[in-house]
Scaffold this motif. Structure first.
Motif, PDB file in Angstrom:
ATOM      1  N   THR A 162     -13.914  41.536 -29.088  1.00 20.29           N
ATOM      2  CA  THR A 162     -12.701  41.847 -28.342  1.00 20.29           C
ATOM      3  C   THR A 162     -13.006  41.821 -26.858  1.00 20.29           C
ATOM      4  OG1 THR A 162     -11.898  43.263 -30.144  1.00 20.29           O
ATOM      5  CG2 THR A 162     -10.857  43.527 -27.988  1.00 20.29           C
ATOM      6  N   VAL A 163     -12.260  40.992 -26.138  1.00 20.59           N
ATOM      7  CA  VAL A 163     -12.429  40.871 -24.693  1.00 20.59           C
ATOM      8  C   VAL A 163     -11.189  41.460 -24.037  1.00 20.59           C
ATOM      9  CG1 VAL A 163     -12.927  39.345 -22.766  1.00 20.59           C
ATOM     10  CG2 VAL A 163     -13.747  38.768 -25.067  1.00 20.59           C
ATOM     11  N   SER A 164     -11.378  42.604 -23.415  1.00 23.21           N
ATOM     12  CA  SER A 164     -10.232  43.316 -22.844  1.00 23.21           C
ATOM     13  C   SER A 164     -10.698  44.271 -21.759  1.00 23.21           C
ATOM     14  CB  SER A 164      -9.503  44.097 -23.946  1.00 23.21           C
ATOM     15  OG  SER A 164      -8.461  44.876 -23.393  1.00 23.21           O
ATOM     16  N   SER A 165      -9.838  44.457 -20.768  1.00 23.99           N
ATOM     17  CA  SER A 165     -10.127  45.429 -19.716  1.00 23.99           C
ATOM     18  C   SER A 165      -9.507  46.781 -20.061  1.00 23.99           C
ATOM     19  CB  SER A 165      -9.611  44.929 -18.374  1.00 23.99           C
ATOM     20  OG  SER A 165      -8.240  44.624 -18.448  1.00 23.99           O
ATOM     21  N   GLN A 225     -15.574  43.583 -21.397  1.00 22.28           N
ATOM     22  CA  GLN A 225     -14.579  43.280 -20.368  1.00 22.28           C
ATOM     23  C   GLN A 225     -14.579  41.788 -20.049  1.00 22.28           C
ATOM     24  OE1 GLN A 225     -15.388  45.790 -16.971  1.00 22.28           O
ATOM     25  NE2 GLN A 225     -14.319  47.527 -17.883  1.00 22.28           N
ATOM     26  N   PRO A 226     -13.464  41.272 -19.566  1.00 23.98           N
ATOM     27  CA  PRO A 226     -13.441  39.862 -19.143  1.00 23.98           C
ATOM     28  C   PRO A 226     -14.551  39.578 -18.141  1.00 23.98           C
ATOM     29  CG  PRO A 226     -11.228  40.744 -19.205  1.00 23.98           C
ATOM     30  CD  PRO A 226     -12.144  41.913 -19.440  1.00 23.98           C
ATOM     31  N   LYS A 235     -13.520  35.532 -21.989  1.00 27.41           N
ATOM     32  CA  LYS A 235     -12.120  35.594 -21.612  1.00 27.41           C
ATOM     33  C   LYS A 235     -11.325  36.313 -22.711  1.00 27.41           C
ATOM     34  CE  LYS A 235     -12.510  31.040 -19.402  1.00 27.41           C
ATOM     35  NZ  LYS A 235     -11.967  29.656 -19.365  1.00 27.41           N
ATOM     36  N   PRO A 236     -10.188  36.876 -22.377  1.00 26.05           N
ATOM     37  CA  PRO A 236      -9.375  37.521 -23.417  1.00 26.05           C
ATOM     38  C   PRO A 236      -9.052  36.590 -24.582  1.00 26.05           C
ATOM     39  CG  PRO A 236      -8.583  38.154 -21.256  1.00 26.05           C
ATOM     40  CD  PRO A 236      -9.643  37.107 -21.040  1.00 26.05           C
ATOM     41  N   GLU A 237      -8.897  35.311 -24.306  1.00 18.88           N
ATOM     42  CA  GLU A 237      -8.589  34.365 -25.381  1.00 18.88           C
ATOM     43  C   GLU A 237      -9.761  34.098 -26.312  1.00 18.88           C
ATOM     44  OE1 GLU A 237      -8.054  33.960 -22.084  1.00 18.88           O
ATOM     45  OE2 GLU A 237      -8.434  31.880 -21.464  1.00 18.88           O
ATOM     46  N   ASP A 238     -10.933  34.634 -25.990  1.00 17.70           N
ATOM     47  CA  ASP A 238     -12.078  34.542 -26.898  1.00 17.70           C
ATOM     48  C   ASP A 238     -12.039  35.638 -27.967  1.00 17.70           C
ATOM     49  OD1 ASP A 238     -14.077  33.743 -24.040  1.00 17.70           O
ATOM     50  OD2 ASP A 238     -13.351  32.342 -25.567  1.00 17.70           O
ATOM     51  N   THR A 239     -11.095  36.548 -27.841  1.00 21.31           N
ATOM     52  CA  THR A 239     -10.967  37.630 -28.818  1.00 21.31           C
ATOM     53  C   THR A 239     -10.662  37.063 -30.202  1.00 21.31           C
ATOM     54  OG1 THR A 239     -10.222  39.243 -27.179  1.00 21.31           O
ATOM     55  CG2 THR A 239      -9.616  39.652 -29.479  1.00 21.31           C
ATOM     56  N   LEU A 293     -16.726  45.281 -28.052  1.00 27.51           N
ATOM     57  CA  LEU A 293     -15.723  45.241 -26.988  1.00 27.51           C
ATOM     58  C   LEU A 293     -16.412  44.963 -25.661  1.00 27.51           C
ATOM     59  CD1 LEU A 293     -12.841  45.809 -25.862  1.00 27.51           C
ATOM     60  CD2 LEU A 293     -13.515  48.227 -25.754  1.00 27.51           C
TER      61      LEU A 293
END
Length: 115
Positions: free
Chosen positions: A112-115, A13-14, A86-90, A11
């Motif tokens: 998982t790319v998420s804040s 962060q962006p 980026k979140p879309e790389d998740t 996990l």
């Protein structure tokens, strides 16, 4: 037969970075192509980056300038350095090796790319 073992997902962060590794073992020919593909929920698997045994690389347009694929032939290992995530790389990221008519896949590692 070739076995591929991925590591390095997690996990983040962006804007962050991760480095994926894939170690290959077994019978490998000197000429092969190793790569990373990913599959997000509800989407088809897509090739993110690939590298030949001579070092020629190819990238998905959406990751150009952010991801770098490399390999250490002495260690039979391929890497994917992912920056500016980026979140879309998740997705689940899969290592792949192709040599002649053979194709092998790893078990996948979650990114998982998420804040």
């Amino acid at each position: 037969q070739v076995q591929l073992v991925e590591s390095g997902g997690g996990l983040v962060q962006p804007g962050g970075s991760l480095r994926l590794s894939c170690a290959a073992s077994g019978t490998m020919f000197s000429i092969n192509i190793m790569g990373w593909s990913r599959q997000a929920p509800g989407k088809q698997r897509e090739l993110v980056a690939s590298i030949t045994s001579r070092g020629s690389t190819n990238y998905l347009d959406s990751v150009k300038g952010r991801f770098t694929i490399s390999r250490d032939n002495a260690k039979n290992t391929v890497y994917l350095q992912m920056n500016s995530l980026k979140p879309e790389d998740t997705a689940v990221y899969y290592c792949n090796l192709n040599q002649y008519s053979e194709s092998y896949w790893g078990q996948g590692t979650q990114v998982t790319v998420s804040s």
